[in-house]
Design an enzyme around this catalytic site. Structure first.
Site, PDB file in Angstrom:
ATOM      1  N   TYR A  34       0.644  -1.221  -0.256  1.00  0.00           N
ATOM      2  CA  TYR A  34      -0.311  -0.095  -0.270  1.00  0.00           C
ATOM      3  C   TYR A  34       1.116   1.592   0.325  1.00  0.00           C
ATOM      4  CZ  TYR A  34       0.978   0.256   5.174  1.00  0.00           C
ATOM      5  OH  TYR A  34       0.973   1.500   5.779  1.00  0.00           O
ATOM      6  N   ARG A  98      -9.280 -19.711  -3.995  1.00  0.00           N
ATOM      7  CA  ARG A  98      -9.811 -20.941  -2.991  1.00  0.00           C
ATOM      8  C   ARG A  98      -8.066 -20.131  -2.082  1.00  0.00           C
ATOM      9  NH1 ARG A  98      -6.289 -25.473  -4.199  1.00  0.00           N
ATOM     10  NH2 ARG A  98      -5.388 -24.560  -6.187  1.00  0.00           N
ATOM     11  N   LYS A 148       6.707  -1.544   1.096  1.00  0.00           N
ATOM     12  CA  LYS A 148       5.471  -1.072   2.687  1.00  0.00           C
ATOM     13  C   LYS A 148       4.010  -2.374   2.336  1.00  0.00           C
ATOM     14  CE  LYS A 148       3.171   3.276   3.240  1.00  0.00           C
ATOM     15  NZ  LYS A 148       3.356   3.290   4.315  1.00  0.00           N
ATOM     16  N   GLU A 180      12.686   2.452  13.823  1.00  0.00           N
ATOM     17  CA  GLU A 180      11.319   3.769  13.120  1.00  0.00           C
ATOM     18  C   GLU A 180      10.084   3.748  14.046  1.00  0.00           C
ATOM     19  OE1 GLU A 180      10.383   3.002   9.123  1.00  0.00           O
ATOM     20  OE2 GLU A 180      10.119   0.722   9.344  1.00  0.00           O
TER      21      GLU A 180
HETATM   22  N1  PDD Z   1       3.325   5.341   7.463  1.00  0.00           N
HETATM   23  N2  PDD Z   1       7.930   4.321   8.712  1.00  0.00           N
HETATM   24  C1  PDD Z   1       6.071   3.542   8.742  1.00  0.00           C
HETATM   25  C2  PDD Z   1       6.406   2.091   9.427  1.00  0.00           C
HETATM   26  C3  PDD Z   1       4.893   4.223   8.291  1.00  0.00           C
HETATM   27  O1  PDD Z   1       4.313   2.863   8.325  1.00  0.00           O
HETATM   28  C4  PDD Z   1       5.339   5.388   7.938  1.00  0.00           C
HETATM   29  C5  PDD Z   1       3.775   5.207   7.158  1.00  0.00           C
HETATM   30  C6  PDD Z   1       6.476   6.076   7.522  1.00  0.00           C
HETATM   31  C7  PDD Z   1       7.084   7.533   6.879  1.00  0.00           C
HETATM   32  O2  PDD Z   1       6.535   7.277   5.064  1.00  0.00           O
HETATM   33  P1  PDD Z   1       6.383   8.077   4.751  1.00  0.00           P
HETATM   34  O3  PDD Z   1       7.387   9.520   4.625  1.00  0.00           O
HETATM   35  O4  PDD Z   1       6.308   7.515   3.390  1.00  0.00           O
HETATM   36  O5  PDD Z   1       4.630   8.833   4.693  1.00  0.00           O
HETATM   37  C8  PDD Z   1       7.735   5.503   7.625  1.00  0.00           C
HETATM   38  C9  PDD Z   1       2.169   6.264   6.787  1.00  0.00           C
HETATM   39  C10 PDD Z   1       2.198   7.332   6.330  1.00  0.00           C
HETATM   40  C11 PDD Z   1       0.797   5.071   7.113  1.00  0.00           C
HETATM   41  O6  PDD Z   1       0.987   3.714   7.176  1.00  0.00           O
HETATM   42  O7  PDD Z   1      -0.497   5.491   7.390  1.00  0.00           O
END
Ligand code: PDD
Length: 287
Positions: A34, A98, A148, A180
């Site tokens: 996503y 399935r 992601k 993070e």
């Molecule tokens: N999440 N690390 C993780 C685990 C994240 O889920 C996200 C962002 C980031 C930051 O990525 P970016 O700067 O590209 O948004 C770092 C989104 C916003 C979410 O899951 O809703």
């Protein structure tokens, strides 16, 4: 009241009419990826970078996809009235008919997108941004956090743990190294230098993280991408988190202890200003 329009497999339709199969592999296995992309007054923020990362995630899962995402998302945003929105898009491997872990090349990906209203943080200005408290906890995720992926159970559990402790975000630590936040990247400031964990398969390469470093470079703010420990965090003058819909947010408390003076720091204010200028250039077509 207008009903929310979503995109599903080539169609724009009201959310309550969108249907996917119970045998969709995204639903059964979390076999999906996503993105979350902010739009301000109908204009996308770092769309290219998000789509590049989507390409990385899809390639890692060997999901083939050729879709005009910019065209789809811009139309979706327009159908939902433009404005300040975060666009969520998800691609799953599709409906296998399935429940079976094996798949082959005949599958058709499920492509879904929807919108959510967001606050215009740039209109709020630095004084309108609230500092947050974070909880530090073990990183229980897998070792491909650069993808992601939708398997977000560890992220949900640590966020809940943080909330129950009165914090707004969880920072995760693995083998003594900070990775993070549950849905954000981490920055800290010590003696005027900005530090952030280096890119690896243990963290998501955040689009906002990338922009922070880009803006720091342009503004001559020294930075290092390096391993950071819990002690570095407690010793920091400033701590920030970054994510698409929040830009950079100051962390004022770590595990109940104040960060630095316990107020929004000067380098955070500078970075927020750089983000605001970048946003302004985007809105006026100068970027
Ligand atoms: N999440 N690390 C993780 C685990 C994240 O889920 C996200 C962002 C980031 C930051 O990525 P970016 O700067 O590209 O948004 C770092 C989104 C916003 C979410 O899951 O809703």
């Amino acid at each position: 009241m207008s009903r929310e329009i979503v995109y599903l497999n080539g169609e724009f339709l009201p959310a309550d009419q969108a249907r996917i199969s119970v045998f969709d592999r995204g639903f059964l296995f979390g076999d999906s990826v996503y993105e979350v992309i902010p739009y301000y007054r109908g204009v996308s923020f770092r769309l290219e970078q998000h789509l590049k990362r989507l390409g990385h995630s899809l390639a890692a899962l060997r999901i083939p996809l050729a879709l005009d995402w910019p065209g789809v998302l811009n139309e979706l945003v327009a159908l939902n009235g433009g404005g300040n929105l975060s666009v969520y898009l998800q691609v799953t491997r599709g409906d296998a008919g399935r429940r079976t872990p094996v798949y082959d090349d005949s599958m058709h990906p499920t492509c879904f997108a929807c919108c959510n209203p967001i606050r215009d943080i740039y209109a709020a200005g630095p004084d309108g941004i609230e500092g947050i408290a974070v909880l530090v906890t073990a990183d229980l995720r897998w070792h491909r956090c650069d993808i992601k992926a939708n398997g977000l159970l560890p992220n949900i559990l640590v966020l809940q743990q943080a909330r129950e402790a009165g914090a707004q975000e969880a920072l995760m630590i693995r083998e003594g190294i900070l990775t993070e936040g549950g849905s954000s990247n981490l920055f800290l400031v010590k003696c005027g230098v900005l530090y952030t964990p280096k890119l690896s398969s243990e963290i998501l390469g955040g689009t906002t993280r990338e922009l922070v470093l880009e803006l720091a470079r342009e503004a001559g703010i020294p930075y290092q991408e390096t391993d950071l420990s819990y002690e570095n965090l407690l010793d920091a003058d400033e701590v920030w988190i970054s994510s698409s819909t929040r830009a950079v947010v100051p962390v004022l408390e770590v595990d109940g202890r104040p960060v630095g003076a316990g107020v929004k720091g000067p380098l955070w204010r500078r970075m927020f200003e750089l983000f605001s200028q970048f946003h302004h250039r985007l809105m006026t077509g100068e970027n």
